[in-house]
Design a protein around this motif. Sequence first.
Motif, PDB file in Angstrom:
ATOM      1  N   ARG A   1      97.009  58.687  86.650  1.00  0.00           N
ATOM      2  CA  ARG A   1      97.637  58.819  85.340  1.00  0.00           C
ATOM      3  C   ARG A   1      98.065  57.452  84.814  1.00  0.00           C
ATOM      4  O   ARG A   1      97.888  57.143  83.631  1.00  0.00           O
ATOM      5  CB  ARG A   1      98.842  59.753  85.412  1.00  0.00           C
ATOM      6  N   ALA A   2      98.632  56.623  85.702  1.00  0.00           N
ATOM      7  CA  ALA A   2      99.084  55.297  85.288  1.00  0.00           C
ATOM      8  C   ALA A   2      97.887  54.416  84.906  1.00  0.00           C
ATOM      9  O   ALA A   2      97.924  53.709  83.889  1.00  0.00           O
ATOM     10  CB  ALA A   2      99.886  54.647  86.409  1.00  0.00           C
ATOM     11  N   PHE A   3      96.839  54.464  85.716  1.00  0.00           N
ATOM     12  CA  PHE A   3      95.656  53.663  85.409  1.00  0.00           C
ATOM     13  C   PHE A   3      95.028  54.110  84.091  1.00  0.00           C
ATOM     14  O   PHE A   3      94.630  53.274  83.259  1.00  0.00           O
ATOM     15  CB  PHE A   3      94.640  53.777  86.542  1.00  0.00           C
ATOM     16  N   SER A   4      94.930  55.410  83.871  1.00  0.00           N
ATOM     17  CA  SER A   4      94.343  55.929  82.637  1.00  0.00           C
ATOM     18  C   SER A   4      95.176  55.538  81.426  1.00  0.00           C
ATOM     19  O   SER A   4      94.629  55.217  80.361  1.00  0.00           O
ATOM     20  CB  SER A   4      94.209  57.453  82.718  1.00  0.00           C
ATOM     21  N   ALA A   5      96.505  55.552  81.578  1.00  0.00           N
ATOM     22  CA  ALA A   5      97.387  55.165  80.473  1.00  0.00           C
ATOM     23  C   ALA A   5      97.208  53.691  80.138  1.00  0.00           C
ATOM     24  O   ALA A   5      97.169  53.309  78.961  1.00  0.00           O
ATOM     25  CB  ALA A   5      98.838  55.464  80.834  1.00  0.00           C
ATOM     26  N   TRP A   6      97.109  52.853  81.179  1.00  0.00           N
ATOM     27  CA  TRP A   6      96.867  51.427  80.917  1.00  0.00           C
ATOM     28  C   TRP A   6      95.516  51.228  80.245  1.00  0.00           C
ATOM     29  O   TRP A   6      95.410  50.514  79.249  1.00  0.00           O
ATOM     30  CB  TRP A   6      96.912  50.634  82.226  1.00  0.00           C
ATOM     31  N   ARG A   7      94.488  51.882  80.768  1.00  0.00           N
ATOM     32  CA  ARG A   7      93.143  51.653  80.254  1.00  0.00           C
ATOM     33  C   ARG A   7      93.002  52.134  78.816  1.00  0.00           C
ATOM     34  O   ARG A   7      92.292  51.514  78.007  1.00  0.00           O
ATOM     35  CB  ARG A   7      92.118  52.351  81.142  1.00  0.00           C
ATOM     36  N   ALA A   8      93.673  53.230  78.471  1.00  0.00           N
ATOM     37  CA  ALA A   8      93.605  53.728  77.104  1.00  0.00           C
ATOM     38  C   ALA A   8      94.256  52.770  76.122  1.00  0.00           C
ATOM     39  O   ALA A   8      93.879  52.704  74.952  1.00  0.00           O
ATOM     40  CB  ALA A   8      94.273  55.108  77.009  1.00  0.00           C
ATOM     41  N   ALA A   9      95.245  51.998  76.597  1.00  0.00           N
ATOM     42  CA  ALA A   9      95.969  51.081  75.718  1.00  0.00           C
ATOM     43  C   ALA A   9      95.378  49.673  75.725  1.00  0.00           C
ATOM     44  O   ALA A   9      95.443  48.965  74.728  1.00  0.00           O
ATOM     45  CB  ALA A   9      97.441  51.015  76.132  1.00  0.00           C
TER      46      ALA A   9
ATOM     47  N   ALA B   1      87.752  44.490  77.149  1.00  0.00           N
ATOM     48  CA  ALA B   1      87.302  43.252  77.787  1.00  0.00           C
ATOM     49  C   ALA B   1      87.991  42.983  79.117  1.00  0.00           C
ATOM     50  O   ALA B   1      87.494  42.186  79.931  1.00  0.00           O
ATOM     51  CB  ALA B   1      87.538  42.063  76.844  1.00  0.00           C
ATOM     52  N   VAL B   2      89.127  43.637  79.372  1.00  0.00           N
ATOM     53  CA  VAL B   2      89.842  43.388  80.622  1.00  0.00           C
ATOM     54  C   VAL B   2      89.176  44.109  81.792  1.00  0.00           C
ATOM     55  O   VAL B   2      89.280  43.666  82.946  1.00  0.00           O
ATOM     56  CB  VAL B   2      91.318  43.835  80.498  1.00  0.00           C
ATOM     57  N   VAL B   3      88.468  45.204  81.534  1.00  0.00           N
ATOM     58  CA  VAL B   3      87.932  46.021  82.624  1.00  0.00           C
ATOM     59  C   VAL B   3      86.913  45.261  83.472  1.00  0.00           C
ATOM     60  O   VAL B   3      86.994  45.296  84.703  1.00  0.00           O
ATOM     61  CB  VAL B   3      87.355  47.333  82.077  1.00  0.00           C
ATOM     62  N   PRO B   4      85.922  44.556  82.896  1.00  0.00           N
ATOM     63  CA  PRO B   4      85.014  43.778  83.754  1.00  0.00           C
ATOM     64  C   PRO B   4      85.740  42.715  84.580  1.00  0.00           C
ATOM     65  O   PRO B   4      85.384  42.475  85.739  1.00  0.00           O
ATOM     66  CB  PRO B   4      84.042  43.144  82.754  1.00  0.00           C
ATOM     67  N   ALA B   5      86.738  42.082  83.999  1.00  0.00           N
ATOM     68  CA  ALA B   5      87.519  41.093  84.746  1.00  0.00           C
ATOM     69  C   ALA B   5      88.268  41.763  85.891  1.00  0.00           C
ATOM     70  O   ALA B   5      88.343  41.231  87.004  1.00  0.00           O
ATOM     71  CB  ALA B   5      88.491  40.379  83.810  1.00  0.00           C
ATOM     72  N   LEU B   6      88.815  42.955  85.626  1.00  0.00           N
ATOM     73  CA  LEU B   6      89.522  43.691  86.679  1.00  0.00           C
ATOM     74  C   LEU B   6      88.564  44.071  87.802  1.00  0.00           C
ATOM     75  O   LEU B   6      88.916  43.977  88.982  1.00  0.00           O
ATOM     76  CB  LEU B   6      90.172  44.937  86.080  1.00  0.00           C
ATOM     77  N   ALA B   7      87.355  44.493  87.447  1.00  0.00           N
ATOM     78  CA  ALA B   7      86.369  44.856  88.469  1.00  0.00           C
ATOM     79  C   ALA B   7      86.028  43.648  89.343  1.00  0.00           C
ATOM     80  O   ALA B   7      85.865  43.780  90.570  1.00  0.00           O
ATOM     81  CB  ALA B   7      85.121  45.412  87.799  1.00  0.00           C
ATOM     82  N   GLN B   8      85.920  42.472  88.750  1.00  0.00           N
ATOM     83  CA  GLN B   8      85.629  41.257  89.518  1.00  0.00           C
ATOM     84  C   GLN B   8      86.784  40.941  90.473  1.00  0.00           C
ATOM     85  O   GLN B   8      86.556  40.648  91.659  1.00  0.00           O
ATOM     86  CB  GLN B   8      85.399  40.083  88.573  1.00  0.00           C
ATOM     87  N   LEU B   9      87.996  40.981  89.966  1.00  0.00           N
ATOM     88  CA  LEU B   9      89.172  40.678  90.782  1.00  0.00           C
ATOM     89  C   LEU B   9      89.314  41.678  91.917  1.00  0.00           C
ATOM     90  O   LEU B   9      89.494  41.301  93.086  1.00  0.00           O
ATOM     91  CB  LEU B   9      90.410  40.675  89.885  1.00  0.00           C
ATOM     92  N   VAL B  10      89.230  42.963  91.598  1.00  0.00           N
ATOM     93  CA  VAL B  10      89.419  44.009  92.607  1.00  0.00           C
ATOM     94  C   VAL B  10      88.299  43.971  93.638  1.00  0.00           C
ATOM     95  O   VAL B  10      88.537  44.137  94.842  1.00  0.00           O
ATOM     96  CB  VAL B  10      89.499  45.396  91.927  1.00  0.00           C
TER      97      VAL B  10
ATOM     98  N   GLY C   1     102.810  50.547  78.781  1.00  0.00           N
ATOM     99  CA  GLY C   1     103.435  49.430  78.077  1.00  0.00           C
ATOM    100  C   GLY C   1     102.748  48.110  78.361  1.00  0.00           C
ATOM    101  O   GLY C   1     102.574  47.273  77.462  1.00  0.00           O
ATOM    102  N   LEU C   2     102.312  47.918  79.618  1.00  0.00           N
ATOM    103  CA  LEU C   2     101.588  46.694  79.942  1.00  0.00           C
ATOM    104  C   LEU C   2     100.251  46.672  79.211  1.00  0.00           C
ATOM    105  O   LEU C   2      99.832  45.631  78.686  1.00  0.00           O
ATOM    106  CB  LEU C   2     101.376  46.589  81.448  1.00  0.00           C
ATOM    107  N   GLY C   3      99.588  47.817  79.140  1.00  0.00           N
ATOM    108  CA  GLY C   3      98.333  47.882  78.397  1.00  0.00           C
ATOM    109  C   GLY C   3      98.527  47.576  76.925  1.00  0.00           C
ATOM    110  O   GLY C   3      97.691  46.906  76.297  1.00  0.00           O
ATOM    111  N   GLU C   4      99.629  48.053  76.352  1.00  0.00           N
ATOM    112  CA  GLU C   4      99.921  47.760  74.947  1.00  0.00           C
ATOM    113  C   GLU C   4     100.145  46.262  74.740  1.00  0.00           C
ATOM    114  O   GLU C   4      99.716  45.686  73.730  1.00  0.00           O
ATOM    115  CB  GLU C   4     101.145  48.556  74.499  1.00  0.00           C
ATOM    116  N   ALA C   5     100.815  45.627  75.699  1.00  0.00           N
ATOM    117  CA  ALA C   5     101.003  44.173  75.610  1.00  0.00           C
ATOM    118  C   ALA C   5      99.660  43.452  75.695  1.00  0.00           C
ATOM    119  O   ALA C   5      99.406  42.492  74.966  1.00  0.00           O
ATOM    120  CB  ALA C   5     101.939  43.700  76.719  1.00  0.00           C
TER     121      ALA C   5
END
Length: 289
Positions: free
Chosen positions: A210-218, A222-231, A142-146
């Motif tokens: 499973r939760a990460f894959s569900a978020w990423r699929a939705a 463009a969020v993934v590179p930002a997430l990699a920087q933050l993490v 749901g967060l990924g959909e948002a």
Amino acid sequence: MHAKDNTGALSAEGLASLPGLVAAHAHLRVACVEVEGRRLWIKRYDVERMPFGKVLHALVSPLLPVFLRSSARAGGQSGLERERRKMDRFRAAGFPVADLMLADKAVLILSDVGESAQKRLGELRSMDAAAHDDLLVRLAQGLGEAHRAGLCHGRPHPRDMFLAQGRVGFLDFEEEPEAVMPLPMAQARDLWLLFLQISSRAALPGAQMRAFSAWRAAAPAAVVPALAQLVGFFHRWMAPLRLLPESLLGKDALYAVQATSFLKSALDAAAAPASSLQATGRERPRGQS
């Protein structure tokens, strides 16, 4: 009243009683009342002082990495307007939110949305571990959909999420990080904050992935590179904490270490196949430049 407010559920007498209820609970930040058999929530933005930690964070915020910056201070009517604005955006995108019954200066009266995701998770934890983890996965999706809809919650937590007609709904829009940082980074911060809860609550092996894959699929790519920087930043700064026994870490520190460690591993695993292809020179068919 706003054109999208759901005030028709109350009679004229019920609506007329709302200002009196606001006055009767003037000293409370949040109060629950009942009008004509319907539970409502009064939320004030002018009675709570900003904690010193948040004041200090706001002062040093311009010096911090972009993803650590605090949302602009918003109290009183500006706080109300922020929450109402974000509610309208989520509602317009089709996500369930509370109905707005009254907005007056620094006070909102909102409908009750029923059982929060946090309460449901508490019920499922000891009854049905698989269903418990399925709900965590659904919250991440749901967060990924948002995020795909161009939205950012700001402080996602199971207590601020609920299910309505099969969709994940959202509550408490008091943070607006997208106003002080690029939207993809604000959304990456959203995901990291939600994983503080998912990593600490997951009951069965594989639930986090499973939760990460569900978020990423939705979510938008463009969020993934930002997430990699933050993490990556948090993973480096938390290295000393990972050496300590869990018993010596406070709850918040433990949740942050667990979430960051998992997300770093998940992102590294996702990047590994691409890196392997590039290393072998098989990233494109022969004959192509």
